[in-house]
Design a protein around this motif. Structure first.
Motif, PDB file in Angstrom:
ATOM      1  N   ALA A  76       0.856  -1.189   0.000  1.00  0.00           N
ATOM      2  CA  ALA A  76       0.000   0.000   0.000  1.00  0.00           C
ATOM      3  C   ALA A  76       0.891   1.238   0.000  1.00  0.00           C
ATOM      4  O   ALA A  76       1.783   1.370   0.840  1.00  0.00           O
ATOM      5  CB  ALA A  76      -0.925   0.018   1.217  1.00  0.00           C
ATOM      6  N   LEU A  98      -6.351   5.308   3.707  1.00  0.00           N
ATOM      7  CA  LEU A  98      -6.142   3.854   3.603  1.00  0.00           C
ATOM      8  C   LEU A  98      -7.116   3.104   4.518  1.00  0.00           C
ATOM      9  O   LEU A  98      -7.691   2.080   4.119  1.00  0.00           O
ATOM     10  CB  LEU A  98      -4.691   3.486   3.957  1.00  0.00           C
ATOM     11  N   ASP A 136      -0.960  -2.662  -4.450  1.00  0.00           N
ATOM     12  CA  ASP A 136      -2.323  -3.148  -4.245  1.00  0.00           C
ATOM     13  C   ASP A 136      -3.274  -2.011  -3.865  1.00  0.00           C
ATOM     14  O   ASP A 136      -4.437  -2.015  -4.237  1.00  0.00           O
ATOM     15  CB  ASP A 136      -2.327  -4.220  -3.152  1.00  0.00           C
ATOM     16  N   TYR A 137      -2.771  -1.066  -3.086  1.00  0.00           N
ATOM     17  CA  TYR A 137      -3.588   0.074  -2.666  1.00  0.00           C
ATOM     18  C   TYR A 137      -2.756   1.338  -2.758  1.00  0.00           C
ATOM     19  O   TYR A 137      -1.526   1.297  -2.614  1.00  0.00           O
ATOM     20  CB  TYR A 137      -4.074  -0.090  -1.217  1.00  0.00           C
ATOM     21  N   ALA A 164      -3.163   5.520  -1.395  1.00  0.00           N
ATOM     22  CA  ALA A 164      -4.037   6.398  -0.610  1.00  0.00           C
ATOM     23  C   ALA A 164      -3.352   7.723  -0.344  1.00  0.00           C
ATOM     24  O   ALA A 164      -2.121   7.814  -0.284  1.00  0.00           O
ATOM     25  CB  ALA A 164      -4.397   5.721   0.717  1.00  0.00           C
ATOM     26  N   THR A 220     -10.397   3.005   2.835  1.00  0.00           N
ATOM     27  CA  THR A 220     -10.409   2.052   1.725  1.00  0.00           C
ATOM     28  C   THR A 220     -10.518   0.619   2.216  1.00  0.00           C
ATOM     29  O   THR A 220     -11.182  -0.222   1.608  1.00  0.00           O
ATOM     30  CB  THR A 220      -9.116   2.211   0.898  1.00  0.00           C
ATOM     31  N   LEU A 221      -9.840   0.338   3.339  1.00  0.00           N
ATOM     32  CA  LEU A 221      -9.845  -1.029   3.868  1.00  0.00           C
ATOM     33  C   LEU A 221     -11.080  -1.304   4.719  1.00  0.00           C
ATOM     34  O   LEU A 221     -11.229  -2.381   5.291  1.00  0.00           O
ATOM     35  CB  LEU A 221      -8.566  -1.280   4.684  1.00  0.00           C
TER      36      LEU A 221
END
Lengths: 236, 236
Positions: free
Chosen positions: A199, A230, A221-222, A224, A233-234
């Motif tokens: 991330a 983050l 993968d991510y 932010a 998002t998670l």
């Protein structure tokens, strides 16, 4: 990529704490009483710029693994020498200034965002900083870790793959269930090669106003804007 | 002895968590559905009694260091064999039962007492249990650690001196500024020999009702009826 993420491990300097702002503050506080005027932001950058070459000697096996304090001190002496300040900065001042890295402030959203993330994930730093340094930064900023992992556990520095792999192994998790969170593409590229999820967190002011990575330069993968984003998002 | 104590490191099994009560509960929960009736307290003691001999093989260099889960599993298989239950307990049950050590409850006063102690001292477990096991016990019981130290950091088991010394070194503290807290005289004797300060906590029911150390059998710096009493004594 269908395995659930169980743990998040974090880069610390730049990603969670503002090393540039903190070191600038400490350089001024230590050198002004000695009557020394320096460009403190440039001093901070010069100090930090010695960091990768010094660790590289460890990664290449030229010098043994050491706590980051030792490398920071060696690098501080180099910078003072290069700035022609060698004779003007006494030993006690150097020792105190070297501890600047223990007195850095977290980026504002970090403590609350970590607390949210900890509801769902095991959290640990995976820094090139040593355990005592991580403890001091966490206590200063109210960061709650489940364990302190990173270079000192692995006896080597990122981006050597063993540092990421040792963190996953210490948590007894498959690498694909551990996600490395960092503001640096080089760190995330290495973590991905080591088998971890990744991330990216944007820190556009890491090296001073307007100087920092704003977008990942590698596949992640991510991605932010900050740690709170983050957590959003998670789903934390 | 005039140096201030800066950090407390803790034995965990018996000192902070009730392994006997927890294992008894888990043994019953796992074996009853298989129609197996056992003396669960005796089973728990037999399992635990395999612990020191198994670690001793590591301490003597006969087998490599391994996570405590691996030793626990080996020991569980020994106990099942000795009780004539080898054919009646399937692999899945063994794996789940072996995780009993991750699901132990803290003695009642421990979480609040640790929170008080953490106001003044850096806190870390110094257990023969591995990092992932410490993480699970801490998350289950709300224990807040500054770092997770102990056997896995040192790659050896207590009472080998390096385990205590590695904990102090990881915290960057002189050994005399670190105090080992335990309910076992053997652990404290070894910590003292390694140069640490020591505090004994009475756990009169560690091995079942009325079976546990009530007084230190060796000289210690502090002795307390429980962890809250130690916090009182230390002025926290």
């Amino acid at each position: 990529m269908s395995q659930p993420i169980r743990a998040l491990i974090f880069d610390v300097f730049g990603t969670l704490v503002d090393w540039h702002g903190g070191v600038v503050r400490e350089v001024r506080a230590h050198l002004a009483p000695l009557g020394i005027e320096v460009d403190a932001p440039a001093f901070a950058l010069a100090w930090r710029n010695q960091y990768q070459p010094a660790m590289d000697e460890v990664r290449r096996g030229l010098i043994p693994f050491g706590k980051l304090d030792v490398l920071h001190r060696r690098n501080l002496d180099v910078v003072l020498r290069e700035l022609g300040l060698d004779a003007r900065v006494d030993e006690a001042t150097r020792q105190s200034l070297n501890q600047a890295w223990h007195r850095l402030d977290a980026w504002p959203e970090v403590p609350a965002a970590l607390a949210r993330l900890r509801q769902r994930f095991v959290l640990a730093p995976c820094s090139n900083g040593h355990i005592a340094l991580m403890v001091n930064l966490a206590r200063r900023n109210g960061l709650r870790w489940d364990a302190v992992l990173g270079a000192e556990i692995a006896r080597d520095y990122k981006p050597t793959p063993v540092v990421y792999q040792a963190a996953a192994a210490a948590l007894d998790l498959p690498r694909e269930q551990v996600m490395m969170v960092a503001a640096h593409s080089w760190d995330l590229a290495a973590a991905a090669r080591a088998g971890l999820r990744t991330a990216f967190i944007a820190r556009p002011n890491e090296h001073g106003p307007g100087v920092g990575e704003t977008r990942a330069q590698v596949p992640v993968d991510y991605e932010a804007a900050d740690l709170a984003a983050l957590a959003d998002t998670l789903g934390c």
